[in-house]
Scaffold this motif. Structure first.
Motif, PDB file in Angstrom:
ATOM      1  N   GLN A  68       1.763   8.736  -0.267  1.00  0.00           N
ATOM      2  CA  GLN A  68       0.655   9.035  -1.165  1.00  0.00           C
ATOM      3  C   GLN A  68       0.979   8.561  -2.583  1.00  0.00           C
ATOM      4  O   GLN A  68       0.147   7.934  -3.247  1.00  0.00           O
ATOM      5  CB  GLN A  68       0.374  10.539  -1.161  1.00  0.00           C
ATOM      6  N   ALA A  69       2.196   8.836  -3.052  1.00  0.00           N
ATOM      7  CA  ALA A  69       2.605   8.413  -4.395  1.00  0.00           C
ATOM      8  C   ALA A  69       2.677   6.890  -4.503  1.00  0.00           C
ATOM      9  O   ALA A  69       2.281   6.307  -5.516  1.00  0.00           O
ATOM     10  CB  ALA A  69       3.947   9.032  -4.748  1.00  0.00           C
ATOM     11  N   ILE A  70       3.162   6.246  -3.459  1.00  0.00           N
ATOM     12  CA  ILE A  70       3.277   4.783  -3.468  1.00  0.00           C
ATOM     13  C   ILE A  70       1.896   4.128  -3.510  1.00  0.00           C
ATOM     14  O   ILE A  70       1.658   3.183  -4.277  1.00  0.00           O
ATOM     15  CB  ILE A  70       4.075   4.300  -2.244  1.00  0.00           C
ATOM     16  N   VAL A  71       0.986   4.622  -2.691  1.00  0.00           N
ATOM     17  CA  VAL A  71      -0.378   4.067  -2.658  1.00  0.00           C
ATOM     18  C   VAL A  71      -1.061   4.269  -4.012  1.00  0.00           C
ATOM     19  O   VAL A  71      -1.783   3.386  -4.492  1.00  0.00           O
ATOM     20  CB  VAL A  71      -1.201   4.711  -1.527  1.00  0.00           C
ATOM     21  N   PHE A  72      -0.814   5.409  -4.644  1.00  0.00           N
ATOM     22  CA  PHE A  72      -1.408   5.677  -5.956  1.00  0.00           C
ATOM     23  C   PHE A  72      -0.965   4.625  -6.973  1.00  0.00           C
ATOM     24  O   PHE A  72      -1.785   4.033  -7.679  1.00  0.00           O
ATOM     25  CB  PHE A  72      -1.022   7.074  -6.436  1.00  0.00           C
ATOM     26  N   THR A  73       0.348   4.394  -7.075  1.00  0.00           N
ATOM     27  CA  THR A  73       0.849   3.445  -8.070  1.00  0.00           C
ATOM     28  C   THR A  73       0.413   2.015  -7.765  1.00  0.00           C
ATOM     29  O   THR A  73       0.112   1.243  -8.677  1.00  0.00           O
ATOM     30  CB  THR A  73       2.380   3.503  -8.163  1.00  0.00           C
ATOM     31  N   LEU A  74       0.375   1.661  -6.486  1.00  0.00           N
ATOM     32  CA  LEU A  74      -0.048   0.319  -6.110  1.00  0.00           C
ATOM     33  C   LEU A  74      -1.516   0.098  -6.470  1.00  0.00           C
ATOM     34  O   LEU A  74      -1.898  -0.955  -7.003  1.00  0.00           O
ATOM     35  CB  LEU A  74       0.167   0.106  -4.608  1.00  0.00           C
ATOM     36  N   THR A  75      -2.349   1.094  -6.211  1.00  0.00           N
ATOM     37  CA  THR A  75      -3.772   0.999  -6.537  1.00  0.00           C
ATOM     38  C   THR A  75      -3.981   0.900  -8.044  1.00  0.00           C
ATOM     39  O   THR A  75      -4.792   0.093  -8.521  1.00  0.00           O
ATOM     40  CB  THR A  75      -4.535   2.217  -5.984  1.00  0.00           C
ATOM     41  N   VAL A  76      -3.255   1.711  -8.799  1.00  0.00           N
ATOM     42  CA  VAL A  76      -3.358   1.680 -10.260  1.00  0.00           C
ATOM     43  C   VAL A  76      -2.989   0.294 -10.793  1.00  0.00           C
ATOM     44  O   VAL A  76      -3.665  -0.247 -11.680  1.00  0.00           O
ATOM     45  CB  VAL A  76      -2.443   2.757 -10.883  1.00  0.00           C
ATOM     46  N   SER A  77      -1.934  -0.296 -10.249  1.00  0.00           N
ATOM     47  CA  SER A  77      -1.498  -1.618 -10.712  1.00  0.00           C
ATOM     48  C   SER A  77      -2.562  -2.677 -10.457  1.00  0.00           C
ATOM     49  O   SER A  77      -2.897  -3.475 -11.335  1.00  0.00           O
ATOM     50  CB  SER A  77      -0.190  -2.008 -10.017  1.00  0.00           C
ATOM     51  N   PHE A 119       6.317  -0.751  -8.006  1.00  0.00           N
ATOM     52  CA  PHE A 119       4.928  -1.224  -8.054  1.00  0.00           C
ATOM     53  C   PHE A 119       4.272  -0.965  -9.408  1.00  0.00           C
ATOM     54  O   PHE A 119       3.509  -1.784  -9.907  1.00  0.00           O
ATOM     55  CB  PHE A 119       4.103  -0.553  -6.955  1.00  0.00           C
ATOM     56  N   VAL A 120       4.575   0.187 -10.004  1.00  0.00           N
ATOM     57  CA  VAL A 120       3.879   0.548 -11.241  1.00  0.00           C
ATOM     58  C   VAL A 120       4.271  -0.360 -12.398  1.00  0.00           C
ATOM     59  O   VAL A 120       3.530  -0.474 -13.381  1.00  0.00           O
ATOM     60  CB  VAL A 120       4.145   2.033 -11.590  1.00  0.00           C
ATOM     61  N   SER A 121       5.407  -1.019 -12.311  1.00  0.00           N
ATOM     62  CA  SER A 121       5.837  -1.891 -13.410  1.00  0.00           C
ATOM     63  C   SER A 121       4.847  -3.011 -13.676  1.00  0.00           C
ATOM     64  O   SER A 121       4.715  -3.483 -14.800  1.00  0.00           O
ATOM     65  CB  SER A 121       7.215  -2.485 -13.104  1.00  0.00           C
ATOM     66  N   PHE A 122       4.136  -3.442 -12.633  1.00  0.00           N
ATOM     67  CA  PHE A 122       3.181  -4.523 -12.798  1.00  0.00           C
ATOM     68  C   PHE A 122       1.943  -4.103 -13.591  1.00  0.00           C
ATOM     69  O   PHE A 122       1.188  -4.956 -14.056  1.00  0.00           O
ATOM     70  CB  PHE A 122       2.748  -5.054 -11.426  1.00  0.00           C
ATOM     71  N   SER A 156     -10.447   2.890 -17.605  1.00  0.00           N
ATOM     72  CA  SER A 156      -9.258   3.670 -17.285  1.00  0.00           C
ATOM     73  C   SER A 156      -9.605   4.850 -16.386  1.00  0.00           C
ATOM     74  O   SER A 156      -8.860   5.195 -15.460  1.00  0.00           O
ATOM     75  CB  SER A 156      -8.604   4.172 -18.583  1.00  0.00           C
ATOM     76  N   SER A 157     -10.743   5.464 -16.629  1.00  0.00           N
ATOM     77  CA  SER A 157     -11.181   6.606 -15.829  1.00  0.00           C
ATOM     78  C   SER A 157     -11.468   6.193 -14.390  1.00  0.00           C
ATOM     79  O   SER A 157     -11.084   6.878 -13.438  1.00  0.00           O
ATOM     80  CB  SER A 157     -12.435   7.239 -16.450  1.00  0.00           C
ATOM     81  N   ILE A 158     -12.137   5.065 -14.230  1.00  0.00           N
ATOM     82  CA  ILE A 158     -12.461   4.579 -12.885  1.00  0.00           C
ATOM     83  C   ILE A 158     -11.189   4.266 -12.108  1.00  0.00           C
ATOM     84  O   ILE A 158     -11.061   4.596 -10.918  1.00  0.00           O
ATOM     85  CB  ILE A 158     -13.365   3.326 -12.971  1.00  0.00           C
ATOM     86  N   ILE A 159     -10.235   3.636 -12.779  1.00  0.00           N
ATOM     87  CA  ILE A 159      -8.954   3.303 -12.142  1.00  0.00           C
ATOM     88  C   ILE A 159      -8.286   4.557 -11.592  1.00  0.00           C
ATOM     89  O   ILE A 159      -7.860   4.596 -10.432  1.00  0.00           O
ATOM     90  CB  ILE A 159      -8.026   2.596 -13.150  1.00  0.00           C
ATOM     91  N   SER A 160      -8.199   5.579 -12.416  1.00  0.00           N
ATOM     92  CA  SER A 160      -7.512   6.811 -12.001  1.00  0.00           C
ATOM     93  C   SER A 160      -8.238   7.504 -10.856  1.00  0.00           C
ATOM     94  O   SER A 160      -7.612   7.976  -9.907  1.00  0.00           O
ATOM     95  CB  SER A 160      -7.396   7.765 -13.200  1.00  0.00           C
ATOM     96  N   MET A 161      -9.559   7.553 -10.933  1.00  0.00           N
ATOM     97  CA  MET A 161     -10.320   8.249  -9.893  1.00  0.00           C
ATOM     98  C   MET A 161     -10.190   7.557  -8.543  1.00  0.00           C
ATOM     99  O   MET A 161     -10.010   8.197  -7.507  1.00  0.00           O
ATOM    100  CB  MET A 161     -11.793   8.364 -10.310  1.00  0.00           C
ATOM    101  N   VAL A 162     -10.288   6.224  -8.547  1.00  0.00           N
ATOM    102  CA  VAL A 162     -10.159   5.471  -7.291  1.00  0.00           C
ATOM    103  C   VAL A 162      -8.762   5.637  -6.713  1.00  0.00           C
ATOM    104  O   VAL A 162      -8.589   5.829  -5.500  1.00  0.00           O
ATOM    105  CB  VAL A 162     -10.480   3.975  -7.519  1.00  0.00           C
ATOM    106  N   ALA A 163      -7.741   5.593  -7.566  1.00  0.00           N
ATOM    107  CA  ALA A 163      -6.356   5.717  -7.103  1.00  0.00           C
ATOM    108  C   ALA A 163      -6.103   7.085  -6.484  1.00  0.00           C
ATOM    109  O   ALA A 163      -5.449   7.193  -5.440  1.00  0.00           O
ATOM    110  CB  ALA A 163      -5.391   5.467  -8.260  1.00  0.00           C
TER     111      ALA A 163
END
Length: 482
Positions: free
Chosen positions: A179-188, A128-131, A148-155
């Motif tokens: 938890q790790a999967i949802v984090f990377t998907l949200t960041v993408s 997922f993070v590749s995207f 970038s800060s908002i992205i990280s906080m929401v994820a």
């Protein structure tokens, strides 16, 4: 000099947003970490810890150093971003299939059959993070620190809620993996949303060839860094029980949260700012020294303070079932105090285009870690962690030698920038330790130690007229920094 003022303002705002974002993320991680650690067992964390190195290496391969390479390129076009996007996606698909096939071998290596299905599920995160790599490169190059800060906080918030919900539903280590999967998907998803950048057809990968000259060294370096970071987890998983790996994983998690508070502030501004000044060696040296002083100013009291309160912190927050991890955290936090300094030096080398020097230094450090830690395997986990810590501290001298050749940084200048904060932090921690020797209550001991260090450290700096302390105060109060 308007340009210098603009760069100074961008740097200050970047540090502010980076610091605020990282602080909020770590507070969220703290809350979720406490809940999960109380709910889950050492073995649950041990299962995830055994797989960490594989996900980390795959992430390095798919990112390919492209973010740093695009940041160094003066003119970046849609064609460049598009080539990076499709290269990252194709690379991640290849590695996911490879690791899916190798999952039984990983399980056999650790003699843990359950890792086969867990590995195949966990590795979805780097797919997922590749995207997100191309849009993240766009955000990074344009210093869009707020976005970038908002992205990280929401994820962090969303993935943490999912992890906690699954833990309470009885999914154990599957909740940590999700938890790790949802984090990377949200960041993408959010990187696409905020960057405004979109991939396009036809697919033309030729621009990647132009970037590989610089990024190829970074790929190897990032792999070695990931291996170094996860070295202890691999060796522990091979020679010790899942519970013991879990104790180390827990200690490592809190240590990483601590030093990431500083590196998170530096990440969005250090490399872009240093790159913008690489055509003026003296100016770049001035900027670097200021960042070095700020890093030392924050890192040493924070991380040495964490080392001081490790037992109280662990027992009070996540119960005494994790007491074994407190002693490990005490040593890891000492290593964590120098990691932001090493991170800053490595960013200087990247900004100067010295990716090969960065590669060889990281490779040599990994070799030294492997030898030192490997020799300590029969002596137990504690000695392994001590060896890891000593190597990290000693290696700061290697980073300094490389920086000296690039910007002419003298040893006296580096010591003048760092040593006062080291000595003062050590003195404040020592005073707090002595003051609390007779206190039996863990809660009271924690409170007194924190108050002593938090009061003594800035008070002495203020008394001696610290410029960094003054400028931090002026910026926070919205006054002009001269």
């Amino acid at each position: 000099m308007p340009q210098q003022e603009t760069l100074k303002q961008k740097t200050a705002k970047g540090l502010m947003w980076g610091g605020m974002s990282t602080a909020i993320q770590q507070l969220l991680n703290l809350a979720f970490g406490i809940i999960l650690a109380r709910r889950l067992s050492q073995a649950d964390y041990g299962m995830i810890g055994m797989l960490a190195i594989f996900s980390a290496i795959a992430a390095c391969m798919q990112e390919g150093g492209f973010i740093a390479a695009l940041n160094r390129k003066k003119e970046v076009t849609q064609r460049d971003y598009n080539a990076v996007f499709w290269t990252s996606v194709f690379t991640s698909i290849f590695f996911y299939v490879l690791f899916w096939l190798c999952a039984p071998l990983i399980a056999s290596f650790y003699d843990e059959p359950r890792l086969t299905s867990l590995a195949r599920y966990s590795f979805l995160s780097f797919l997922f993070v590749s995207f997100s790599i191309a849009p993240r490169a766009y955000i990074f190059k344009n210093m869009m620190v707020r976005q970038s800060s908002i992205i990280s906080m929401v994820a962090v918030l969303l993935s943490g809620l999912v992890g906690v919900a699954m833990a309470y539903a009885g999914y154990a280590y599957w909740g940590l993996a999700t938890q790790a999967i949802v984090f990377t998907l949200t960041v993408s998803i959010l990187n696409f949303w905020f960057s405004g950048w979109r991939p396009s057809l036809p697919i033309d990968l030729r621009p990647v060839g132009e970037l590989l000259g610089f990024s190829s060294s970074l790929i190897l370096t990032n792999i070695l860094t990931a291996a170094n970071t996860n070295l202890l987890s691999v060796l522990l998983g091979r020679h010790y029980t899942a519970d013991e790996v879990g104790d180390f994983t827990q200690a490592s998690k809190w240590n990483t949260m601590g030093h990431s508070l500083i590196t998170g502030m530096l990440y969005t501004i250090a490399q872009p700012v240093l790159t913008k000044t690489d055509d003026d060696r003296e100016r770049q040296k001035h900027v670097f020294r200021k960042l070095l002083r700020f890093t030392a100013f924050v890192s040493f009291p924070l991380m040495l303070g964490l080392s001081l309160v490790s037992e109280e912190f662990i027992v009070l927050l996540i119960t005494d079932k994790w007491l074994s991890s407190a002693w490990l955290l005490r040593w890891l936090a000492v290593a964590g105090a120098v990691m932001p300094v090493s991170y800053l030096f490595s960013n200087l080398l990247i900004s100067r285009g010295r990716s090969r020097a960065y590669l060889w230094s990281t490779a040599a450090m990994l070799l030294a870690q492997l030898v030192a830690v490997g020799l300590c395997i029969p002596l137990g986990i504690s000695r392994m962690v001590q060896a890891f810590t000593v190597i990290n501290i000693v290696w700061v001298a290697v980073w300094f030698v490389l920086a000296k050749s690039e910007i002419g940084l003298r040893a006296t200048e580096a010591l003048r920038d760092v040593l006062p904060y080291v000595l003062l932090a050590v003195a404040a921690v020592a005073v707090a330790y002595v003051v609390t020797l007779g206190i039996d209550s863990l809660l009271l001991s924690l409170v007194v130690k924190v108050l002593v260090v938090a009061a003594l450290y800035p008070a002495v700096l203020w008394l001696f007229g610290s410029t960094i302390l003054r400028e931090s105060f002026l910026f926070i109060t919205k006054k002009k920094i001269e």
